[in-house]
Design a protein around this motif. Structure first.
Motif, PDB file in Angstrom:
ATOM      1  N   TYR A 293     -31.305  82.116  50.471  1.00  0.00           N
ATOM      2  CA  TYR A 293     -30.420  82.555  49.395  1.00  0.00           C
ATOM      3  C   TYR A 293     -29.267  81.569  49.343  1.00  0.00           C
ATOM      4  O   TYR A 293     -28.390  81.603  50.198  1.00  0.00           O
ATOM      5  CB  TYR A 293     -29.901  83.959  49.709  1.00  0.00           C
ATOM      6  CG  TYR A 293     -29.872  84.882  48.527  1.00  0.00           C
ATOM      7  CD1 TYR A 293     -28.911  84.718  47.544  1.00  0.00           C
ATOM      8  CD2 TYR A 293     -30.804  85.900  48.388  1.00  0.00           C
ATOM      9  CE1 TYR A 293     -28.893  85.560  46.439  1.00  0.00           C
ATOM     10  CE2 TYR A 293     -30.783  86.751  47.288  1.00  0.00           C
ATOM     11  CZ  TYR A 293     -29.828  86.574  46.318  1.00  0.00           C
ATOM     12  OH  TYR A 293     -29.818  87.409  45.240  1.00  0.00           O
ATOM     13  N   PRO A 294     -29.262  80.657  48.360  1.00  0.00           N
ATOM     14  CA  PRO A 294     -28.153  79.691  48.325  1.00  0.00           C
ATOM     15  C   PRO A 294     -26.853  80.385  47.935  1.00  0.00           C
ATOM     16  O   PRO A 294     -26.865  81.295  47.112  1.00  0.00           O
ATOM     17  CB  PRO A 294     -28.574  78.696  47.239  1.00  0.00           C
ATOM     18  CG  PRO A 294     -29.671  79.334  46.487  1.00  0.00           C
ATOM     19  CD  PRO A 294     -30.207  80.497  47.266  1.00  0.00           C
TER      20      PRO A 294
ATOM     21  N   TYR B  40     -23.679  79.890  46.081  1.00  0.00           N
ATOM     22  CA  TYR B  40     -23.065  78.932  45.173  1.00  0.00           C
ATOM     23  C   TYR B  40     -21.566  79.107  45.039  1.00  0.00           C
ATOM     24  O   TYR B  40     -20.889  78.222  44.572  1.00  0.00           O
ATOM     25  CB  TYR B  40     -23.748  79.001  43.806  1.00  0.00           C
ATOM     26  CG  TYR B  40     -25.117  78.393  43.873  1.00  0.00           C
ATOM     27  CD1 TYR B  40     -25.259  77.008  43.899  1.00  0.00           C
ATOM     28  CD2 TYR B  40     -26.253  79.183  43.979  1.00  0.00           C
ATOM     29  CE1 TYR B  40     -26.502  76.433  43.990  1.00  0.00           C
ATOM     30  CE2 TYR B  40     -27.502  78.615  44.072  1.00  0.00           C
ATOM     31  CZ  TYR B  40     -27.633  77.247  44.078  1.00  0.00           C
ATOM     32  OH  TYR B  40     -28.864  76.680  44.191  1.00  0.00           O
TER      33      TYR B  40
ATOM     34  N   ARG C  65     -25.142  77.387  36.139  1.00  0.00           N
ATOM     35  CA  ARG C  65     -24.921  76.797  37.460  1.00  0.00           C
ATOM     36  C   ARG C  65     -23.482  76.319  37.618  1.00  0.00           C
ATOM     37  O   ARG C  65     -22.854  76.560  38.648  1.00  0.00           O
ATOM     38  CB  ARG C  65     -25.900  75.637  37.642  1.00  0.00           C
ATOM     39  CG  ARG C  65     -25.736  74.843  38.908  1.00  0.00           C
ATOM     40  CD  ARG C  65     -26.061  75.669  40.131  1.00  0.00           C
ATOM     41  NE  ARG C  65     -25.824  74.885  41.325  1.00  0.00           N
ATOM     42  CZ  ARG C  65     -24.633  74.674  41.851  1.00  0.00           C
ATOM     43  NH1 ARG C  65     -23.561  75.206  41.284  1.00  0.00           N
ATOM     44  NH2 ARG C  65     -24.482  73.942  42.933  1.00  0.00           N
TER      45      ARG C  65
ATOM     46  N   VAL D  88     -31.993  82.597  39.059  1.00  0.00           N
ATOM     47  CA  VAL D  88     -31.597  83.960  39.411  1.00  0.00           C
ATOM     48  C   VAL D  88     -30.506  83.971  40.500  1.00  0.00           C
ATOM     49  O   VAL D  88     -29.655  84.847  40.524  1.00  0.00           O
ATOM     50  CB  VAL D  88     -32.836  84.792  39.818  1.00  0.00           C
ATOM     51  CG1 VAL D  88     -33.482  84.248  41.068  1.00  0.00           C
ATOM     52  CG2 VAL D  88     -32.499  86.251  39.999  1.00  0.00           C
ATOM     53  N   PHE D  89     -30.488  82.938  41.328  1.00  0.00           N
ATOM     54  CA  PHE D  89     -29.455  82.864  42.375  1.00  0.00           C
ATOM     55  C   PHE D  89     -28.103  82.447  41.811  1.00  0.00           C
ATOM     56  O   PHE D  89     -27.085  82.590  42.473  1.00  0.00           O
ATOM     57  CB  PHE D  89     -29.848  81.843  43.449  1.00  0.00           C
ATOM     58  CG  PHE D  89     -31.082  82.213  44.206  1.00  0.00           C
ATOM     59  CD1 PHE D  89     -31.112  83.339  45.011  1.00  0.00           C
ATOM     60  CD2 PHE D  89     -32.212  81.432  44.124  1.00  0.00           C
ATOM     61  CE1 PHE D  89     -32.258  83.680  45.712  1.00  0.00           C
ATOM     62  CE2 PHE D  89     -33.359  81.759  44.825  1.00  0.00           C
ATOM     63  CZ  PHE D  89     -33.383  82.883  45.625  1.00  0.00           C
ATOM     64  N   TRP D  90     -28.122  81.860  40.621  1.00  0.00           N
ATOM     65  CA  TRP D  90     -26.865  81.333  40.064  1.00  0.00           C
ATOM     66  C   TRP D  90     -26.079  82.388  39.308  1.00  0.00           C
ATOM     67  O   TRP D  90     -24.943  82.172  38.930  1.00  0.00           O
ATOM     68  CB  TRP D  90     -27.158  80.173  39.102  1.00  0.00           C
ATOM     69  CG  TRP D  90     -27.877  79.029  39.717  1.00  0.00           C
ATOM     70  CD1 TRP D  90     -28.002  78.759  41.050  1.00  0.00           C
ATOM     71  CD2 TRP D  90     -28.568  77.982  39.026  1.00  0.00           C
ATOM     72  NE1 TRP D  90     -28.740  77.615  41.216  1.00  0.00           N
ATOM     73  CE2 TRP D  90     -29.094  77.126  40.001  1.00  0.00           C
ATOM     74  CE3 TRP D  90     -28.782  77.698  37.670  1.00  0.00           C
ATOM     75  CZ2 TRP D  90     -29.837  75.995  39.665  1.00  0.00           C
ATOM     76  CZ3 TRP D  90     -29.515  76.576  37.346  1.00  0.00           C
ATOM     77  CH2 TRP D  90     -30.031  75.730  38.341  1.00  0.00           C
TER      78      TRP D  90
END
Lengths: 252, 276
Positions: A13-14, A16, B186, B273-275
């Protein structure tokens, strides 16, 4: 054929939020010829899942337990196809229906009926199929006129009723529930237990992550214990809870 | 709690990324019921509870044209029958084109709850945004038709060229939305940057001012890519045939845009999805 198969799945899981600070620091460092800022070349990731192997078949009811941040939600989102494994193999067969912590996938500004329609479309139903499930949802939720009001006017318990009724309305083959509990009253809990039994009896699969021991014990016939992204224990509910007790004793 | 320092795992297997991205685009298209519903919901969202509802989209444009049209007619000393249709057609073309870019900031972020909640093709949200902007353009068009009728703008065979013009802009919108969507999600600063640049470009591009008012201005504006997007919509609206150069430039940009965006979309589609 309903099946879930995970082989050596890991998921990073990055983070950010930290990444932005890192880029800013590096930029400042470079612009000021190293006088200000900090050079931090490494990217931060959280190893949310590590080397997970799991095979589930039709009729399985798996409870997923673990402390906060153990990876329960990530595991469920990965099985549901929302998150891709970073490494390893995932194979999931069967129509999935998900019920995450309240709110995800709902629009608080529109009515209960509109949310049923929207959610139905996300589940890939046609307008006719959606019309067909509406009476059953009206019946199950007993929300009556409230279904014409925006769901931001609902109490937490009413939202749970609606979310559960929609998620289970089209007999999912794989029902994924995350932290689903609590807000419903005893009457509704009994009713939902009955519905879950029906679903599982229809040779489907249940994956339930919860902190409620009674919910897991009532609904699941096996369990896994997650700890920092790993499966620490896998087996019948009782023995997994004993292992959980040891983890809690160590953490506390 | 501390975040343990771990080394990132080597990236996933790259084979099949392109075909999975194509599948995303195709299966998203198949879910037309979903993106039509989402687009309608987006249109209504801003006007919930108001009396005129989405008619405000047309009303606010009408008010703008009425006031700005009158003032600039005097400033430029042009006849209103020439300037007002020019202004109105330019403005609606500009809004259609630029909102497809600006919406990159919200195309994925605004649907974060859905993206995190369902395994859904990302392209659904691209199609939704394009449709939403086409609907907006339809509202603008009503205003333009009224303006054109009052000021008797010619309607002829060239008017039909609006359709290919819209298709080219909408197709460009697909890659612009995808590219801006990825970048703005992002890097959150980009949306702010782009919207400031857009205001600048609005004044640099001949939307408000007719480029033929200044000697040799056309030789300069043809280097502005936005000018060509403007022309392929505006000229048909004014009953004129666009310069073939504008078709060529906009089609060329479509090819380059897709070539740049597709690999990025294929690579970062599952990371997005992680952003959020």
């Amino acid at each position: 054929m309903v099946a879930v198969q995970l082989r050596n799945v890991s998921l990073d899981y990055p983070i950010y939020v930290l990444e932005a600070a890192r880029l800013r620091g590096n930029l400042l460092h470079r612009l000021t010829f190293g006088k200000l800022g900090e050079r931090r070349p490494e990217r931060r990731v959280v190893r949310a899942l590590l080397d997970i192997s799991l095979t589930l078949e039709a009729g399985d009811r798996l409870g997923i337990i673990g402390l906060n941040g153990a990876g329960k939600t990530t595991l469920l989102q990965m099985i549901a196809g929302v998150l891709e494994p970073t490494l390893g193999m995932r194979r999931v067969e069967g129509r999935i229906s998900t019920l995450y912590n309240i709110g995800l996938g709902f629009d608080p500004e529109v009515s209960g009926y509109d949310n049923i329609r929207l959610r139905g479309l996300f589940m890939g139903l046609t307008p006719r199929e959606i019309d067909a499930i509406v009476p059953a949802i009206e019946d199950f939720t007993e929300l009556g006129e409230f279904l014409t009001l925006p769901i931001r006017t609902y109490s937490a318990g009413m939202q749970v009723r609606l979310a559960f009724a929609i998620a289970t309305s089209v007999m999912p083959e794989i029902l994924i529930m995350d932290e689903w509990l609590g807000a419903g009253d005893a009457l509704f809990m009994a009713k939902s237990k009955e519905r879950m039994d029906e679903i599982v009896a229809a040779s489907s699969m249940l994956l339930l992550a919860s902190h409620s021991e009674s919910l897991i014990k009532d609904n699941c016939d096996k369990a896994i214990l997650l700890d920092r992204g790993r499966i620490l224990e896998h087996g019948d509910v009782e023995s997994v809870y004993r292992a959980y007790g040891r983890v809690m004793a160590r953490a506390g | 709690m501390t975040i343990p320092k771990v080394e990132a795992l080597p990236s996933v297997e790259t084979a099949g990324r392109a075909s999975r991205a194509l599948e995303d685009l195709a299966s998203g298209l198949m879910q037309w019921r979903l993106w039509i519903a989402l687009a309608g919901r987006d249109i209504q969202r801003g006007y919930r509870g108001s009396f005129f509802g989405h008619v405000w989209i047309a009303l606010s444009l009408g008010i703008f044209i009425l006031i700005v049209g009158n003032i600039y007619t005097l400033v430029f000393e042009i006849d209103a029958a020439t300037y007002v249709p020019f202004l109105c057609s330019g403005l609606i073309a500009w809004r259609f084109m630029t909102s497809l870019i600006l919406e990159g900031g919200s195309v994925f972020l605004g649907s974060g709850g859905f993206i995190k909640g369902f395994a859904i093709p990302l392209s659904v949200f691209l199609y939704k945004s394009i449709l939403k902007n086409v609907i907006m353009f339809g509202h603008y068009l009503v205003v333009y038709v009224i303006v054109a009728a009052i000021l008797s703008v010619p309607v002829n065979a060239s008017t039909l060229l609006l359709i290919p013009g819209l298709l080219i802009v909408a197709f460009n919108g697909l890659w612009m939305l995808a590219l801006m969507g990825l970048i703005c999600t992002r890097f959150r600063d980009v949306e702010q940057l782009v919207s400031s640049v857009m205001i600048l470009l609005f004044f640099v591009t001949p939307v408000l001012w007719p480029e033929n008012r200044v000697e040799q201005m056309r030789e300069i504006v043809i280097f502005n890519p936005f000018y060509h997007f403007l022309e392929i919509l505006r000229d048909p609206l004014l009953g004129q045939t666009p310069d073939p150069l504008s078709w060529l430039v906009t089609l060329g940009i479509a090819v380059v845009g897709v070539a740049v965006t597709f690999p990025l979309f294929a690579r970062f589609r599952t990371r997005l999805v992680f952003w959020i």
